[in-house]
Design a protein around this motif. Structure first.
Motif, short mmCIF file in Angstrom:
data_model
loop_
_atom_site.label_atom_id
_atom_site.label_comp_id
_atom_site.label_asym_id
_atom_site.label_seq_id
_atom_site.Cartn_x
_atom_site.Cartn_y
_atom_site.Cartn_z
N LEU A 1 -5.51 29.70 -38.15
CA LEU A 1 -5.58 28.45 -38.91
C LEU A 1 -4.56 28.45 -40.05
O LEU A 1 -3.89 27.44 -40.31
CB LEU A 1 -6.99 28.25 -39.48
N ARG A 2 -4.43 29.59 -40.72
CA ARG A 2 -3.48 29.71 -41.82
C ARG A 2 -2.05 29.61 -41.32
O ARG A 2 -1.20 28.96 -41.95
CB ARG A 2 -3.71 31.03 -42.56
N ASP B 1 -14.73 25.95 -39.67
CA ASP B 1 -13.53 25.14 -39.48
C ASP B 1 -13.13 25.00 -38.02
O ASP B 1 -11.99 24.64 -37.72
CB ASP B 1 -12.36 25.74 -40.27
N MET C 1 -10.35 22.63 -36.37
CA MET C 1 -9.50 22.75 -35.18
C MET C 1 -10.37 22.84 -33.94
O MET C 1 -11.34 23.59 -33.90
CB MET C 1 -8.60 23.99 -35.30
N VAL D 1 -0.97 28.03 -38.65
CA VAL D 1 -0.70 26.65 -38.27
C VAL D 1 -0.49 25.78 -39.51
O VAL D 1 0.38 24.91 -39.54
CB VAL D 1 -1.86 26.11 -37.40
N ARG D 2 -1.28 26.04 -40.55
CA ARG D 2 -1.20 25.23 -41.76
C ARG D 2 0.08 25.49 -42.55
O ARG D 2 0.71 24.57 -43.06
CB ARG D 2 -2.42 25.51 -42.65
N THR D 3 0.49 26.76 -42.64
CA THR D 3 1.61 27.13 -43.51
C THR D 3 2.91 27.34 -42.77
O THR D 3 3.99 27.32 -43.39
CB THR D 3 1.29 28.42 -44.28
#
Length: 312
Positions: free
Chosen positions: A279-280, A25, A1, A282-284
């Motif tokens: 990040l988690r 990341d 990201m 946004v991903r989930t």
């Protein structure tokens, strides 16, 4: 990201910047500050580029991390969200309830992720302790009450305490002593969010707050009545001498007594976990506890306390 960093002060230089630059990341695409020269200097140290136009930085990244005073942070956070950027904000999000609400509304309107860096939730072992006590309290049925009595705390915790005593203005050699916003707002707004970040998740929302000045420096005492029936207290200060400094917290109830452990790592490591949390999310699509609405609640409690205190 792709991340942009807003801010060039000690917190950005020592915590946000190094954590973003080291994260596997994350690509740190740039730094923006209210003054161009510190932004250039910090960008050089972090091996990235300075931006003079904050909107240009928003256009170049997927997310922004903000290390700015709260009342500078809030309007920029709204602009970043409107530009489609995910947000990694600092506490407090704002010192005015309407500003904090505006950030939460912008996040929801734009559909972006938002995590607020309440340090204790991302440090270890304190973060693990908070998760453990939330599960432990919820697993213990509260004691029975007489008919018509107010129900006890949801999950079994009945009484709490969170004290944050700092020597920032009490003689410590601290990079934060000269911070204008900390001098103006005091410990209530700087470390009060930390204390509330312990008590609210374990005891529930605050129904009433009573505040009183502590008698020296910026010291303040809070008494909280939670909607669950629980109660708690806080003592907050940046004015104690170094020998008197410390952070303590505990909750008591049907599950027993639980005391907050001592933090054992640098803030940059905790900030790296906050990056992971964003990040988690946004991903989930699963929102983190320390999101914009939780931060709005914290601002509302502190504002209610501020209204009861003498003008600084």
């Amino acid at each position: 990201m792709k991340f942009g960093l807003l801010g060039t002060g000690p917190w950005a230089e020592r915590t946000h910047g190094p954590a973003l630059a080291a994260h596997e990341d994350v690509e740190l695409v740039g730094v923006w500050g209210r003054r161009a020269e510190p932004a250039r200097a910090l960008a050089e140290r972090l091996a990235t580029r300075p931006f003079e136009d904050v909107d240009a930085l928003f256009g170049a990244c997927d997310a922004v991390a903000v290390a700015l005073p709260p009342d500078v942070q809030a309007p920029l956070a709204r602009r970043a969200a409107d530009a489609g950027c995910h947000l990694l904000l600092d506490k407090p999000v704002a010192t005015a309830p309407e500003e904090a609400r505006g950030v939460a509304e912008a996040v929801e309107r734009a559909g972006v992720g938002c995590v607020v860096f309440f340090t204790l939730h991302f440090s270890e072992p304190t973060g693990g302790w908070l998760r453990e006590q939330a599960a432990r309290g919820a697993a213990v049925p509260p004691p029975a009450t007489d008919a018509g009595a107010q129900p006890p705390a949801e999950g079994g915790w009945l009484v709490g305490r969170a004290d944050w005593l700092s020597p920032v203005f009490g003689g410590a050699d601290s990079p934060y002593t000269a911070s204008p916003w900390r001098r103006e707002k005091g410990a209530l707004w700087d470390v009060g969010p930390h204390a509330l970040s312990v008590l609210l998740p374990l005891l529930g929302p605050v129904a009433e707050v009573t505040a009183a000045p502590g008698g020296f420096g910026d010291t303040v005492h809070l008494a909280l009545r939670h909607a669950s029936g629980a109660s708690s207290t806080c003592t907050l200060s940046h004015s104690v001498p170094p020998a008197a400094a410390g952070v303590t917290a505990e909750v008591r109830g049907a599950a027993g007594v639980a005391e907050l452990p001592v933090r054992e790592e640098a803030p940059a490591a905790a900030f790296g976990r906050a990056v992971d949390a964003l990040l988690r999310e946004v991903r989930t699509g699963e929102a983190h506890l320390c999101g914009a609405r939780f931060a709005e609640t914290v601002t509302a409690v502190l504002d209610s306390a501020q209204q009861q205190l003498p003008t600084r």
